[in-house]
Structure formats: C-alpha cells, structure tokens
Design a protein around this motif. Structure first.
Motif, short mmCIF file in Angstrom:
data_model
loop_
_atom_site.label_atom_id
_atom_site.label_comp_id
_atom_site.label_asym_id
_atom_site.label_seq_id
_atom_site.Cartn_x
_atom_site.Cartn_y
_atom_site.Cartn_z
N CYS A 120 0.81 -1.21 0.00
CA CYS A 120 0.00 0.00 0.00
C CYS A 120 0.85 1.26 0.00
O CYS A 120 0.51 2.25 -0.65
CB CYS A 120 -0.92 -0.01 1.21
SG CYS A 120 -2.03 -1.41 1.19
N CYS A 148 -9.34 2.51 0.59
CA CYS A 148 -8.39 1.43 0.81
C CYS A 148 -7.78 0.97 -0.52
O CYS A 148 -8.46 0.87 -1.53
CB CYS A 148 -9.12 0.28 1.46
SG CYS A 148 -8.14 -1.19 1.65
N GLY A 155 -3.15 -4.90 1.27
CA GLY A 155 -3.01 -5.69 2.49
C GLY A 155 -1.74 -5.47 3.28
O GLY A 155 -1.29 -6.35 4.00
N THR A 156 -1.16 -4.28 3.22
CA THR A 156 0.00 -4.00 4.05
C THR A 156 -0.35 -4.17 5.53
O THR A 156 0.44 -4.66 6.32
CB THR A 156 0.48 -2.57 3.78
OG1 THR A 156 0.81 -2.49 2.41
CG2 THR A 156 1.68 -2.22 4.61
N CYS A 157 -1.58 -3.79 5.85
CA CYS A 157 -2.03 -3.93 7.24
C CYS A 157 -2.01 -5.39 7.68
O CYS A 157 -1.70 -5.69 8.83
CB CYS A 157 -3.43 -3.35 7.39
SG CYS A 157 -4.57 -3.90 6.12
N PRO A 194 -1.26 3.79 4.62
CA PRO A 194 -0.97 5.14 4.15
C PRO A 194 -2.23 5.97 3.91
O PRO A 194 -2.15 7.17 3.71
CB PRO A 194 -0.24 4.89 2.82
CG PRO A 194 -0.79 3.59 2.34
CD PRO A 194 -1.11 2.79 3.56
N VAL A 252 -7.13 4.41 6.47
CA VAL A 252 -8.37 3.64 6.39
C VAL A 252 -8.67 2.96 7.72
O VAL A 252 -9.82 2.85 8.14
CB VAL A 252 -8.25 2.58 5.26
CG1 VAL A 252 -9.38 1.58 5.32
CG2 VAL A 252 -8.20 3.26 3.92
S1 SF4 Z 1 -6.45 -0.70 4.94
FE1 SF4 Z 1 -4.69 0.55 4.39
S2 SF4 Z 1 -2.94 -0.83 4.62
FE2 SF4 Z 1 -4.78 -2.12 4.61
S3 SF4 Z 1 -5.02 -2.73 2.47
FE3 SF4 Z 1 -6.26 -0.85 2.73
S4 SF4 Z 1 -4.87 0.86 2.18
FE4 SF4 Z 1 -3.60 -0.98 2.49
#
Ligand code: SF4
Ligand code: SF4
Lengths: 191, 701
Positions: free
Chosen positions: B121, B138, B142-144, B179, B182
């Motif tokens: 992300c 978002c 899936g960095t989170c 970033p 979200v």
């Molecule tokens: S919530 Fe944020 S970190 Fe997670 S997938 Fe969406 S943009 Fe990426």
C-alpha cells in the motif's frame, strides 16, 4: 587530501562491517528499524571516536614505552568497557536528553567488536592522534551507513510476502551478504 | 616481564575502578524503584503499541504520570490492575478498543491499480496515490495484514481487509502502516467524539445527515439481522432513534446516490424499523458508558439538544443534570410534534432509556429565575450547556393581532401536548407554511374544525415536508396560497370573526432564491374565522440571559440566537456551551441532536484538556466530487411504501399514530437496495433482474 582518502577508505572501501566483518551482531540485531539504526549508529560514532583516542594514548604512553604491546587487546577491552560505563553515567547526569536518545545502545557497545577493531586498526596503521580521530569517526559513520541501509531494506522486507522460515534474521543475513558484495565494488579505490 | 604485565593490568583495572567508583558517587542519578517494578508486570512484548519505546519506556511513562494504568495495549485488565496496584492508582476496567475499518465500499476492483511492481500500500500510495478514483479509500494490497503481529486482519472476499475483533489488541500496528488512514483504532470515546472529516469514507447520505450517523454501516448491520449492532451504531451519534425514525424529514435521502437510479433508500424507515424492534422486544439494548469521572455538568433545557448532550456526557463518564422548565422532558418533540406523528408513550419510553443511564433531572426550573450561571457554578457544575430552544413566536405585525381567538401555533400545540383545554372554534385559519403550521392544521382537523391554511407564497415554496403537505390535504385541510393577512376583524366582544387578507403575486427572486411575493393592490378579501393560529417563525427567548442590571456576558447573533463557535459550540464564556434551536434558530430535530453531541464532545475536551478543539479538515459542505449523478451498473428495484396504521377517514377524528414500521421482509429488501457507498465507490454488483436477498448483502459487506 590524505584525510579525504582516509575518510573515503574508512566509510566505503574498508567499511568496518561490510568489508572487515566486525560488529556483525549489533549490525543484524539493531537494523530492523531506521530510527533505531540511526540511534545505534550515532552511539557507535561517538564511542568509537572516544575509545580510539583514549586507547591511542594508553598505547603511546603506557604500553609502548613499557614494551607491553602484546597486552593491547585485553587492555583495550578493559579501557573501552570502563569508558562506556563512564560515558553512560556522565550523560545520564549531565545531558539526560542525549542519554535518553542513546538509550540502550550505549551499554550494547561495551562489547562491540567494531569499536575495539577500530581502536586496534588505528594502532596497526600507526596513525597519529589526529588521524586516529578522523579514522575512527569515519569508520563509525561507515558502520552507521551500513546499518541504516540494511534497516531500510529490512523495513521494506517486513511487509513483503516471504517464506516464514526466511523471515527476520535469515533474510537479514542474506541482505547483509549482498550488501557486502556490493561494497566490494569500492575495492581498489583507496587503501 | 610478567610482573610488569600484571602490574600494568592491575593498575589500569584499579584506576578504572576508582574512576568509576568516584563517578558513580558524583554522577549518581536517583531512579524511582517503581519503574523496575512496573516494567516487571507489563506484558514484556516490547511491541511499542503503547507509543513508548518498549516496556521500559512505558514503565517510566507510568511512573512519571504521563501514562495511566492501562498503558499496556496487549496486557488487558490483569496487567492494568497490577500496574494500578504498584502505583496506588484507582483502576477501572479499560475501554475496549479495536481496529475499525470504515472503508468497505462496494466492489470496485477496477479502481485499484494493478501495477505489477512493488505491491504494497505504501509503495502504491507513493507512486500513484492509490486508486484511480477515490483519493482516500483502501488500496487493497493488504499491508495492514502483514503488519498485524496478532493475525487479526485478513483480506476479505472482496480484497479488502476485515478485522477479527477477538484477536485485535488495538496495538496500532495496522494504523501506523496504512498510508490512507483507512484503519483507525477506535474505542467508544473516540467513536462518540469523532466529527466527519473530508477524508473519511463518507457516503453522500452520511455527508448530509446533520447527526453524522454512519448510515451505510447501520443499514448493512440491519441487512445482516444485527439490529442491536445497528442501534449501537446509531447511538454513537444520536440518542433517540425511535423519535427520529418517526419525525425526521430525512435530508439524507435527498442526496442518496440510489436516487439517481430509481428512488432513494428509505434510510429513515430502516432506522425506525430497528428502533421499533428494540421497543417491541421489551428489553433495552445495553448502552456502554465510560467509567465515572464525577465531573458535574449542567444541561439547561430538556429538549432534543439537551437530551442528546446529557446522553453523550453520561456516556463519556461525566455527571450531567438536566434543568427543565416544563413538567416533562422532550421539548418540541413533546410539545410541538403532535401525537399522531410521535406518540407520547414512544417518546416516554425513549427518554426513560436515556435517563436510566444515570442522568439527574430537575423539573419546573426556569433558567434566569430559579437559577443562573453563577448559582450553577456555586453548586459545583464545571460546565454548562444551554439548549432552551426557540419558543418565542414572531409577530404578524397587523391590527388586532392580540384579539381573542388568535394564538400562536406553538402555544396551541403545547396546550394539546399538555392535555389542556384549547378553546378551539369551528372555523380555523392557520397562517404560515412550515411544519408547525401543518402540525397546527392537522391537529385542528382532529379536534373537529374546518381548517384553512393561508400561505403567502405557493405550494412549491412551502418549507414544510412534502409528505406532510399531502397528508394535510388528504385530511381535508384547505390551502389558500399567495395570500397575506392584513387585518384581524373582531366582533364587539373583541373576538376574531374574520381575517382580511391581500392576494399576492410572485415577483423577482429575493436573496434566498425564492420569488418574492408582492401584494396585488385592491385585492383585499375577507375570510371567516373564529380561531386563528399563527406559525410564521420562532426565535429563542434570550431575556433569561440578562441579569438584574440588564447586562449579559454571552453574545447574541443578529438573528437573535445565542452566538457560539459553529464547530465547538463554545460561547463567549469558556465553560458555557450551546446548541440546538437556541443556537441555530428553528431547525430540524436531528440538527439539535447533532449539536447536542458536538457540545458534549467539546465539554468533554474542555474538562479534560482545558479547551475544545476540532480537526482542520472537517466536512462541512457536500464534497463536490462525490456528488456525481451517473450511477451505472445498478439494477432497478422498487422502494416499499410506509404502511399506514389507520385509514384516512379514521384519521381526522383520532390522534392515533398514522405511519407504521416496515415489515422485516420489506426492511431487508430496502437494505439490499442500499449501494453501500463510499466517497466515490458503490456496490455495482446487483445486476438488473437479480433478486435481492440477504446473501447478496452479505457478499457485499
Ligand atoms: S487498509 Fe490501508 S494498509 Fe490495509 S489494504 Fe487498505 S490501504 Fe492498504
Ligand atoms: S445508496 Fe445507501 S450508502 Fe449510498 S447514499 Fe444511499 S443510503 Fe447512503
């Protein structure tokens, strides 16, 4: 000009971790986050400079005149350990903000072979006191550079999908190896 | 040789020892032993989730008083209790926080970049600022998920993250790496005090709702049959879903994106369904409150704004007391809105639920007479909320206005609300075009009168809701448009017999954009009337703010309302806050409820931090780029109509509630119609002709 070459050589060509393989354990251990890497790097610059200068004096005024240079390693370890302890106490009392920002890195350095290595190299190369100072600071900077670069890569790797068995230290070591190869490209530029 | 070696080494060792010994004496720094004790009871994960660099830092923070017993985010109540025991702190259970993902908009995979290189992300955000259309949503890489150390986030079926509340420790790891902002770590306090910001995932309906209710979320919860969850979502913003479900003119529906396809979602119908479900089930859903702070706050006025402010203050842990001038709470909801739209029994049930949280009420207490700002301060109230509404009627400024039989619409409705004798006659003329005028007209019909409603513009310009205008017409109210009263004609006893009015025609548009009515010379006409109700506007009664010397420490606006900062609602005095009609002038009930919450938020911050503050990216206007009107790939579906509880002929002689709630089936259908909009995204995935069922909704969560 000589000093310039000395600095370049210490930072890139003879980088203390990537070319001399000294200080690998803090290198791998504290290179997970750039902020931590910067803290550790600064602490090493600071301690390496002080240690090199003091050990230079010890060698010059105590060991060499008494013909006891074979005691160099053990004496230097003793001196560096005591020095770090002292610096820690002093900073805690006199400059608490700096002490806090260096945090756990000062005690970590007590047994850091990079610092000892820098001190010994200065003797082996028969540097003058000023050259010792320049070289030790530059070597510290070289250590910091390697640390920050690896930390940045590892931060990125943390978020990548890698096989679980390779996650963390194993991948860190591989990266360190690759970086070391890359630094070999500087070989021959200065000695 | 050996001797000198030994001597030198011993010498160096001894010198170092002496130097260190002296240094340790001279450079000694006292360190609180509790730091080590606290550190030993913390979870020891060094995760940094608490915001300190590891557990040692956190322990130091606790001992220095910068952090509370609940500092450790993964330790839970046991660790907090241990820390509290060491520090001698009072420990009350900590607020449950979890990662909350608001951005769950529709299927919009085509909006995401498919860049084959650096797939995370942050990289996407740096390279392209994310999705092609939504600047805030978002990114779906899936960095989170990778950042969560506890395995609490997974990529859901649509490629968007889903949090498992049981595994989430609220350590904040995901929040830090996302970033786009979200993911947020939310607890109840944060949810209650959050104001809409332009980079939130705001569907058009959410942007328009004066109460800032998270509409798509509660609709989605209802679609899953999670009515309790839906009510919890609603109660994070307003305390009165039963009343609002009945009386709100639903401005949100006016901007509902679905309106560009077929008809807007019956947002308020869904709210009403959930609220009625709770009331009919007979058990109240639990409403959580933060631990008591014992701080006393006075809430002056028990109308919608006051009730809302008190409700949220209580939920934030404070101790509000409502001072009400009437014998019962509810303000305009009780005394202005007739029984057939909002039965008093329903209102009572709702208010009882609010008071049950532990709110004190003092009835029949007039501000400015029985108590004042000074006396409140003396009684230990640290802050005051003023929400006395707008009860003073504007005058017609014509002859004989005070004749017998002439009364204001609000006075009349209040009498009916209190069950008093109204003295209504047989021929009633109501003057005005707003909701109060309609309420007065429809109430008069029910009391057996023949009613004419006189308005100086046309039907199109009437400020009342269109449903109300039609309903009044159905109930035999006659309209007399383009007519302005010029004189009240009385008999010898001073009782009204006729109204003289002048006919009007529409001229050039005025500042409000409406065409200005201009009188037609010589067109004066008489209309028979034995009772006249005027409802041409109200304003707050501010005389109570003045002391005996006639001075007032608060400020009035030029509209004769109480002046306050529009965002924090703090008045000229730092501990006095306002909201509702007293601040805005006559407005919607939902606006008053929304202001009540905003004021509670400000009071909470004032009590805890010394001054209220607001983020600088507040959403105030509708966000331009989210108001597109072309909504492709959505199949047509019919909107259900509100069922009527009683039929037309019965209506005019009964005060029974007219509208009923949707059936469970219709509600489900209606929730499926919702597009679950985000800023620019929406569910496109309901092709024409496909039947709407709950499974479909689940898929779109
Ligand atoms: S919530 Fe944020 S970190 Fe997670 S997938 Fe969406 S943009 Fe990426
Ligand atoms: S379709 Fe649903 S989410 Fe979209 S604006 Fe209408 S009610 Fe709100």
């Amino acid at each position: 000009m000589d000093y310039f070459v000395l600095v370049i050589a210490a930072i890139f060509v003879n980088n203390i971790v990537l070319a001399q393989y000294l200080g690998n354990c803090p290198f791998i251990g504290t290179s997970k986050e750039s902020s931590v890497a910067i803290g550790m790097g600064l602490a090493v610059v600071f301690v390496a400079a002080m240690a090199a200068v003091i050990t230079w004096c010890v060698q010059k005024f105590l060991l060499a005149p008494n013909d006891l240079s074979y005691l160099q390693t053990i004496t230097f370890i003793l001196v560096i350990a005591a020095l770090v302890q002292f610096v820690e106490m002093f900073l805690k009392k006199a400059v608490p903000p700096l002490y806090k920002s260096l945090g756990i890195f000062l005690p970590l350095i007590t047994t850091n072979c990079a610092v000892l290595g820098i001190a010994i190299i200065c003797q082996r190369e028969e540097f003058t006191l000023f050259e010792t100072l320049i070289f030790s600071v530059a070597s510290g900077v070289g250590f910091m550079l390697a640390l920050v670069v690896l930390a940045s890569i590892r931060e990125r790797l943390d978020l990548a999908r890698v096989p679980i068995a390779m996650k963390g230290t194993p991948l860190g070591l591989i990266m360190a190896g690759l970086m070391s190869l890359a630094f070999f490209a500087f070989k021959g530029m200065a000695s | 040789m050996i001797t000198s070696s030994v001597l030198i080494l011993l010498g160096i060792g001894f010198t170092a020892a002496v130097i260190l010994a002296v240094a340790s004496k001279v450079l000694y720094v006292y360190e609180d032993p509790r730091i080590a004790q606290v550190e030993s009871v913390l979870a020891g994960a060094n995760c940094g989730g608490c915001g300190y660099p590891g557990c040692a830092g956190a322990a130091q923070g606790v001992v220095e008083g910068k952090a509370g017993a609940t500092v450790c985010v993964i330790g839970g109540d046991t660790v907090a209790a241990n820390v509290a025991a060491i520090m001698g702190l009072e420990f009350s259970s900590m607020e449950k926080q979890i990662a909350f993902i608001d951005c769950t908009g529709g299927v919009r995979a085509e909006d995401i970049y498919h860049y084959a290189g650096v797939k995370d992300c942050r990289a996407q955000n740096l390279l392209y600022s994310g999705s092609k259309m939504c600047p805030e949503g978002c990114l779906g890489y899936g960095t989170c998920v990778t950042a969560c150390q506890f395995g609490a986030i997974e990529m859901g079926p649509n490629g968007y993250p889903v949090v498992d509340p049981n595994l989430c420790t609220a350590c904040g790891g995901c929040e830090q790496v996302c970033p786009r902002g979200v993911i947020t770590i939310w607890g109840m306090t944060a949810r209650i005090t959050h104001l809409n910001e332009v980079n939130d995932c705001l569907a058009p309906c959410r942007q328009k709702c004066p109460g800032e209710i998270n509409i798509p979320r509660y609709i989605e919860q209802v679609s899953r049959g999670d009515y309790a969850g839906a009510l919890e979502t609603i109660r994070e913003r307003i305390p009165m879903p039963l009343s609002i479900g009945r009386v709100c003119p639903h401005p949100c529906e006016g901007v509902c994106r679905r309106g560009h396809v077929d008809e807007p979602i019956g947002i308020n119908m869904i709210k009403r369904f959930a609220a009625d479900w709770e009331m009919n089930s007979g058990t109240r859903q639990p409403v959580s409150c933060a631990p008591d702070t014992g701080r006393k706050v006075a809430v002056v006025g028990g109308g919608p704004a006051g009730l809302s402010c008190a409700f949220f203050l209580r939920r934030l842990g404070h101790q509000p007391t409502i001072f009400e001038s009437m014998p019962k709470l509810g303000g305009q909801l009780r005394y202005g809105i007739p029984e057939y739209r909002l039965p008093k029994a329903v209102l009572d049930w709702e208010i009882e639920g609010i008071l049950d949280l532990g709110i004190d009420v003092e009835y029949n207490k007039y501000f400015g007479k029985d108590f004042s700002l000074n006396s409140l301060a003396e009684d230990g109230f640290e802050a005051v909320f003023l929400g006395i509404g707008a009860w003073m009627n504007l005058n017609l400024r014509i002859d004989n206005e005070d004749a017998e039989g002439v009364e204001t619409g609000t006075e009349f409705l209040t009498k009916v609300g209190l069950g008093m004798e109204t003295g209504i006659g047989k021929k009633v003329v109501v003057i005005g075009g707003g909701n109060t005028a309609i309420d007065a007209a429809r109430t008069s019909v029910r009391l057996g009168a023949d009613v004419t409603l006189m308005y100086r513009r046309t039907r199109d310009e009437m400020p009342a809701n269109i449903e109300e205008i039609i309903a009044a017409e159905d109930e035999t109210v006659r309209y007399l448009f383009l007519a302005a009263p010029t004189r009240i004609v009385t008999d010898d006893a001073g009782h009204v017999t006729h109204i003289e009015y002048i006919k009007m025609e529409l001229g050039e548009p005025d500042a409000s954009g409406r065409r200005r009515p201009v009188p037609i010379e010589g067109s004066e006409t008489l209309i028979e009337a034995d009772t006249v109700y005027t409802a041409i506007g109200q304003k707050p009664e501010l005389s109570c703010l003045y002391d005996e010397t006639g001075s007032c420490s608060l400020e009035e606006t030029r509209w004769r309302t109480l002046g306050a900062d529009p965002d924090t609602l703090v008045t000229a005095l730092p501990h006095v806050f306002t909201g509702g009609d007293m601040h805005t002038g006559p407005a919607l009930v939902i606006t008053a409820l929304g202001e009540g919450r905003k004021a509670a938020r400000s009071i909470h911050q004032y009590l805890n931090e010394g001054a209220p503050h607001v983020p600088d990216n507040l959403q105030r206007e509708l966000i331009d780029y989210t108001m597109f009107t072309h909504v492709p790939d959505v199949g047509l579906r019919k909107r259900p109509t509100m069922p009527h509880l009683i039929e037309y002929d019965e209506r005019t002689c009964s005060f029974k509630e007219i509208e009923g709630a949707l059936s469970a089936e219709d509600t489900k259908h209606e929730t499926c119609r919702c597009l679950r909009c985000g800023l620019t995204c929406y569910n496109r995935d309901l092709p024409e002709g496909v039947d709407c069922d709950a499974g479909e909704c689940l898929k779109n969560q």
